[in-house]
Design a protein around this motif. Structure first.
Motif, PDB file in Angstrom:
ATOM      1  N   LEU A  67       0.835  -1.216   0.000  1.00 48.21           N
ATOM      2  CA  LEU A  67       0.000   0.000   0.000  1.00 48.21           C
ATOM      3  C   LEU A  67       0.864   1.258   0.000  1.00 48.21           C
ATOM      4  CD1 LEU A  67      -3.030  -0.522   2.392  1.00 48.21           C
ATOM      5  CD2 LEU A  67      -3.106   0.089  -0.026  1.00 48.21           C
ATOM      6  N   ARG A  68       1.953   1.223   0.771  1.00 50.86           N
ATOM      7  CA  ARG A  68       2.842   2.387   0.809  1.00 50.86           C
ATOM      8  C   ARG A  68       3.456   2.630  -0.573  1.00 50.86           C
ATOM      9  NH1 ARG A  68       7.625   2.394   0.926  1.00 50.86           N
ATOM     10  NH2 ARG A  68       8.026   0.504   2.117  1.00 50.86           N
ATOM     11  N   GLN A  69       3.854   1.526  -1.224  1.00 52.21           N
ATOM     12  CA  GLN A  69       4.430   1.677  -2.570  1.00 52.21           C
ATOM     13  C   GLN A  69       3.395   2.273  -3.525  1.00 52.21           C
ATOM     14  OE1 GLN A  69       5.664  -2.380  -3.027  1.00 52.21           O
ATOM     15  NE2 GLN A  69       7.658  -2.029  -2.064  1.00 52.21           N
ATOM     16  N   LEU A  70       2.143   1.818  -3.383  1.00 52.24           N
ATOM     17  CA  LEU A  70       1.071   2.372  -4.228  1.00 52.24           C
ATOM     18  C   LEU A  70       0.901   3.868  -3.966  1.00 52.24           C
ATOM     19  CD1 LEU A  70      -2.039   0.012  -4.295  1.00 52.24           C
ATOM     20  CD2 LEU A  70      -0.837   1.003  -6.245  1.00 52.24           C
ATOM     21  N   LEU A  71       0.927   4.207  -2.697  1.00 50.40           N
ATOM     22  CA  LEU A  71       0.779   5.616  -2.304  1.00 50.40           C
ATOM     23  C   LEU A  71       1.885   6.462  -2.956  1.00 50.40           C
ATOM     24  CD1 LEU A  71      -0.950   7.416  -0.500  1.00 50.40           C
ATOM     25  CD2 LEU A  71       0.505   6.810   1.419  1.00 50.40           C
ATOM     26  N   ASP A  72       3.094   5.910  -2.979  1.00 50.44           N
ATOM     27  CA  ASP A  72       4.226   6.620  -3.582  1.00 50.44           C
ATOM     28  C   ASP A  72       3.984   6.955  -5.054  1.00 50.44           C
ATOM     29  OD1 ASP A  72       5.708   6.657  -1.290  1.00 50.44           O
ATOM     30  OD2 ASP A  72       6.860   4.849  -1.763  1.00 50.44           O
ATOM     31  N   GLU A  73       3.172   6.123  -5.717  1.00 49.11           N
ATOM     32  CA  GLU A  73       2.957   6.300  -7.166  1.00 49.11           C
ATOM     33  C   GLU A  73       1.834   7.284  -7.473  1.00 49.11           C
ATOM     34  OE1 GLU A  73       2.123   2.328  -8.424  1.00 49.11           O
ATOM     35  OE2 GLU A  73       4.103   1.602  -7.772  1.00 49.11           O
ATOM     36  N   HIS A  74       1.227   7.855  -6.417  1.00 51.93           N
ATOM     37  CA  HIS A  74       0.072   8.743  -6.622  1.00 51.93           C
ATOM     38  C   HIS A  74       0.306  10.097  -5.975  1.00 51.93           C
ATOM     39  CE1 HIS A  74      -1.465   4.731  -7.394  1.00 51.93           C
ATOM     40  NE2 HIS A  74      -2.408   5.295  -8.122  1.00 51.93           N
ATOM     41  N   GLN A  75      -0.251  11.133  -6.604  1.00 48.94           N
ATOM     42  CA  GLN A  75      -0.127  12.488  -6.044  1.00 48.94           C
ATOM     43  C   GLN A  75      -1.358  12.852  -5.216  1.00 48.94           C
ATOM     44  OE1 GLN A  75       0.120  12.355  -9.855  1.00 48.94           O
ATOM     45  NE2 GLN A  75       2.070  11.484  -9.204  1.00 48.94           N
ATOM     46  N   GLY A  76      -2.468  12.170  -5.497  1.00 49.12           N
ATOM     47  CA  GLY A  76      -3.715  12.505  -4.820  1.00 49.12           C
ATOM     48  C   GLY A  76      -4.305  11.302  -4.111  1.00 49.12           C
ATOM     49  N   LEU A  77      -5.213  11.598  -3.189  1.00 46.79           N
ATOM     50  CA  LEU A  77      -5.870  10.553  -2.399  1.00 46.79           C
ATOM     51  C   LEU A  77      -7.347  10.911  -2.268  1.00 46.79           C
ATOM     52  CD1 LEU A  77      -3.887  10.078   0.945  1.00 46.79           C
ATOM     53  CD2 LEU A  77      -4.557   8.275  -0.638  1.00 46.79           C
ATOM     54  N   ILE A  78      -8.206   9.919  -2.386  1.00 46.15           N
ATOM     55  CA  ILE A  78      -9.603  10.119  -1.983  1.00 46.15           C
ATOM     56  C   ILE A  78      -9.889   9.054  -0.927  1.00 46.15           C
ATOM     57  CG2 ILE A  78     -12.029  10.095  -2.659  1.00 46.15           C
ATOM     58  CD1 ILE A  78     -11.192  11.057  -5.450  1.00 46.15           C
ATOM     59  N   VAL A  79     -10.191   9.512   0.279  1.00 45.61           N
ATOM     60  CA  VAL A  79     -10.425   8.594   1.390  1.00 45.61           C
ATOM     61  C   VAL A  79     -11.896   8.688   1.788  1.00 45.61           C
ATOM     62  CG1 VAL A  79      -9.767   7.970   3.746  1.00 45.61           C
ATOM     63  CG2 VAL A  79      -8.045   8.921   2.189  1.00 45.61           C
ATOM     64  N   VAL A  80     -12.573   7.550   1.757  1.00 46.44           N
ATOM     65  CA  VAL A  80     -13.989   7.515   2.120  1.00 46.44           C
ATOM     66  C   VAL A  80     -14.091   6.804   3.473  1.00 46.44           C
ATOM     67  CG1 VAL A  80     -16.307   6.916   1.384  1.00 46.44           C
ATOM     68  CG2 VAL A  80     -14.553   7.437  -0.336  1.00 46.44           C
ATOM     69  N   SER A  81     -14.551   7.569   4.444  1.00 47.04           N
ATOM     70  CA  SER A  81     -14.416   7.155   5.843  1.00 47.04           C
ATOM     71  C   SER A  81     -15.759   6.819   6.487  1.00 47.04           C
ATOM     72  CB  SER A  81     -13.756   8.314   6.607  1.00 47.04           C
ATOM     73  OG  SER A  81     -13.714   8.039   7.970  1.00 47.04           O
TER      74      SER A  81
END
Ligand SMILES: Cc1cc2nc3c(=O)[nH]c(=O)nc-3n(C[C@H](O)[C@H](O)[C@H](O)COP(=O)(O)O)c2cc1C
Length: 191
Positions: A67-81
């Motif tokens: 997941l961290r590696q995936l996060l590294d490949e993205h500039q944006g995040l959409i978190v649905v909480s």
């Protein structure tokens, strides 16, 4: 210019999760807004509850590392909480806690820094899980993420989606599109 990339996930592993349903709609909206989207289901990333002894003995769990590696490949995040007792879910907290940990000479927090996020929530209740949003906003900010002020809560979420999984309420759908357009605009000029 290549499209900015955004990682989308919900803080529920439940198969019939309403927040996952909203995250799918958000992912589609983000695609329409010109973003390259990766949608992930945290059910596919089972991670044990954080335990410092486990970390010392076995290191970072493989799924947290992925997941961290995936996060590294993205500039944006959409978190649905989702909202549990007016709070964020243990799943979301645990996942973000593990990702934030150092892994050898990798600084886990570096994966969050300079990211831009949108937050949203869904609940069968009348308030749409809105109380969780202040808390997910606080957690992401603490990790170094810039969270955009726009947010979306979907109340009565068990009745909010049609058979195609789309939001039935045009006003909510249009608010969501405005938010993902805003995210695109910010990411195109970021950092
Ligand atoms: C432990 C627990 C606490 C909950 N507390 C709240 C709450 O404070 N506010 C709310 O709107 N819904 C609350 N709910 C209901 C959830 O919003 C509902 O189960 C929702 O469907 C969970 O998200 P999901 O569908 O994405 O799995 C709670 C559910 C659980 C299991």
């Amino acid at each position: 210019m290549s499209a900015p990339r955004v990682l989308v996930f919900a803080g529920s592993a439940r198969r019939a999760s309403l927040n996952k349903a909203l995250s799918r709609v958000a992912a589609e909206s983000a695609r329409k807004a010109g973003l390259e989207v990766t949608w992930v289901d945290l059910r596919d990333f089972p991670i044990p509850l954080y335990d410092g002894d486990l970390e010392a003995e076995q290191g970072i769990p493989e799924h947290a590392r992925r997941l961290r590696q995936l996060l590294d490949e993205h500039q944006g995040l959409i978190v649905v909480s989702p909202e549990y007792n007016g709070f964020i879910t243990p799943l979301i907290k645990n996942t973000l806690d593990w990702i934030s940990r150092p892994d050898g000479d990798i600084d886990g927090l570096a994966s969050f820094r300079n990211k831009i996020a949108l937050v949203m929530s869904a609940s069968p209740g009348a308030f749409g899980g809105i109380r969780s949003l202040a808390l997910i906003r606080q957690l992401l900010s603490q990790l170094g993420v810039t969270v955009l002020p726009e947010q979306l809560s979907v109340p009565r979420a068990h009745q909010a989606f049609n058979e195609n999984g789309e939001l039935q309420d045009d006003k909510l759908a249009s608010r969501l599109d405005t938010m993902t357009q805003r995210l695109t605009q910010v990411l195109r000029h970021w950092p």
